[in-house]
Design an enzyme around this catalytic site. Structure first.
Site, short mmCIF file in Angstrom:
data_model
loop_
_atom_site.label_atom_id
_atom_site.label_comp_id
_atom_site.label_asym_id
_atom_site.label_seq_id
_atom_site.Cartn_x
_atom_site.Cartn_y
_atom_site.Cartn_z
N HIS A 435 0.81 -1.21 0.00
CA HIS A 435 0.00 0.00 0.00
C HIS A 435 0.84 1.27 0.00
CE1 HIS A 435 -3.94 1.67 -0.01
NE2 HIS A 435 -4.51 0.68 0.64
N ARG A 436 2.15 1.12 0.19
CA ARG A 436 3.03 2.29 0.13
C ARG A 436 3.26 2.75 -1.30
NH1 ARG A 436 8.07 -0.11 3.31
NH2 ARG A 436 7.59 -1.73 1.77
#
Length: 464
Positions: A435-436
């Site tokens: 998700h980064r």
């Protein structure tokens, strides 16, 4: 007179610093040819055969099967020179060394037939006299002293340093044991049997105390080992390939904030397209194309549209690094654990060439012949867990990559097709992503494009 040379565990590349001895391919007294494989070792990347650059007679081996050795540690000693050369199978004098020092080299010539040199011949015949190697810890050169607490000094019929270490850990006197090996050699099984016998004797002599009803044998607390108490069961060392996978998966869970999305897709048209490809005759005929190869080609097309998922995170610089080339890994289960071979520059390949490379790497994985380079440098992974007969999964990202596509089994299910209920070939696709590097919109767009290509393979014509 021959000269005794020491061959050390060479640099295995890819930053590897140690290897486990899986199987010795030669014994003390064997005649070996230059560049002949002498030992099979397993690293954190793969299992490889290590060739020796010297030709001659093996005078000592260092390390037992199952023991880990660091790079630079002695592997064996070889007596080389004119005397050793006279021992070759065809009677010709061989060169002393090839000069090669890395795993993977070799002259390409077939290995010389192994011959044992009888000890009495070595000791009595001047033409085959071989000086003994200087004793060293762990040398497999016959009976060696074993320092065990309480025992007298002198030779004990033990070769493996692991056996001696195991005996020391349990305060066993090796002189009290009868070896079951050749000529009374004490094996690891002999020591383990003695340990079990000692433990049983201790348990029988221990007083029986009352156990509170609250501490029943089925309670979770009773299953936790306390200090000084061993729990019955098999212990499997986390080392080699399995240990490396364990370390990587644990690191992935610690560092990567992952999320998963999934979708069901109608794979009927994809399966029909594959059947048409593989059934074509004439000039269009070629190697069979697998479903995995088609999915891999779909992945490369999807990554071209969503490059965020072909990236990695540089924590030190606090940067997302988008990668230019797609090195596509695919998960493969082997007897030695899970491995992820990598198809290099998959973005430049078509389905046929990707399939050929997947086939080559799969066969190498099955036979344990993958090289460290085959298992390194992946940027995106395809995980076909459908081969195990399951529909879905939330896979762990292969660190330091940013995403993994999971593919379930393709199975006939009721499906609404063109407004009517029909039986179609359905597959579940799942995408686990970091998700980064992107948000749900990008991940969802990638997965939806993959599903669209599965349902309508003609969409791939845009990227051919």
């Amino acid at each position: 007179m021959p000269q005794v040379l020491e061959f050390k565990l060479p640099d295995l590349g890819e930053g590897l610093t140690e290897a486990e001895i899986v199987r010795w391919l030669v014994e003390v007294g064997d005649v070996v040819a230059i560049d002949q494989p002498v030992v099979e070792v397993e690293t954190a990347k793969a299992m490889v055969e290590v060739p020796c650059p010297y030709g001659g007679v093996v005078t000592a081996r260092f390390g037992a099967e199952g023991e880990e050795l660091p790079v630079g540690a002695p592997l064996l000693t070889v007596a080389v020179g004119s005397t050793a050369g006279e021992l070759s199978a065809d009677g010709a004098v061989e060169a002393e060394s090839s000069g090669n020092v890395l795993v993977g080299y070799g002259t390409g010539a077939p290995a010389a037939r192994r011959r044992r040199v009888r000890p009495e011949a070595v000791a009595g015949a001047e033409s085959v006299t071989v000086p003994a190697a200087e004793p060293a810890p762990g040398a497999d050169a016959g009976a060696v002293p074993a320092a065990v607490p309480g025992e007298e000094q002198g030779p004990v019929a033990v070769i493996s340093p692991l056996v001696r270490k195991l005996a020391r850990q349990h305060d066993l006197d090796l002189r009290q044991l009868t070896g079951s090996g050749p000529d009374g050699l004490i094996l690891r099984s002999d020591v383990e049997s003695a340990i079990r016998a000692a433990a049983s004797a201790t348990a029988e002599s221990a007083p029986v105390s009352a156990v509170p009803a609250s501490a029943s044998a089925s309670s979770p607390a009773s299953m936790v080992p306390s200090a000084g108490r061993e729990v019955a069961g098999e212990r499997i060392p986390l080392r080699g390939v399995r240990g490396a996978v364990a370390d990587k998966l644990a690191r992935s869970r610690r560092e990567i904030p992952d999320a998963t999305c999934w979708v069901d897709a109608d794979a009927t048209e994809l399966m029909a397209a594959r059947a048409a490809m593989n059934g074509a005759g004439g000039p269009a005929a070629g190697p069979k194309v697998s479903v995995l190869a088609l999915l891999a080609r779909i992945c490369t097309a999807a990554l071209a549209r969503f490059p965020e998922l072909n990236s990695t995170v540089d924590l030190d610089a606090r940067e997302i690094v988008r990668l230019r080339d797609v090195h596509l890994g695919f998960a493969a289960q082997t007897d030695r654990g899970l491995v992820v071979p990598v198809v290099r520059n998959a973005q430049d390949c078509n389905a046929e060439s990707i399939g050929a490379e997947i086939g080559r790497l799969t066969e190498a994985a099955r036979t344990g012949k993958l090289t460290p380079a085959d298992l390194s440098g992946g940027t995106f992974t395809l995980n076909n867990y459908g081969v195990f007969g399951v529909d879905g999964s939330t896979p762990i990202i292969n660190h330091p990559e940013a995403a993994m596509l999971g593919v379930g089994r393709i199975v006939a299910k009721p499906w609404v097709h063109q407004g009517e209920l029909a039986v179609r070939q359905v597959v579940q696709l799942s995408l686990t992503f970091d998700h980064r590097v992107c948000d749900g919109g990008t991940a969802g767009g990638f997965l939806r494009y993959v599903a669209d290509c599965v349902e309508q393979p003609a969409l791939l014509l845009r990227t051919l």
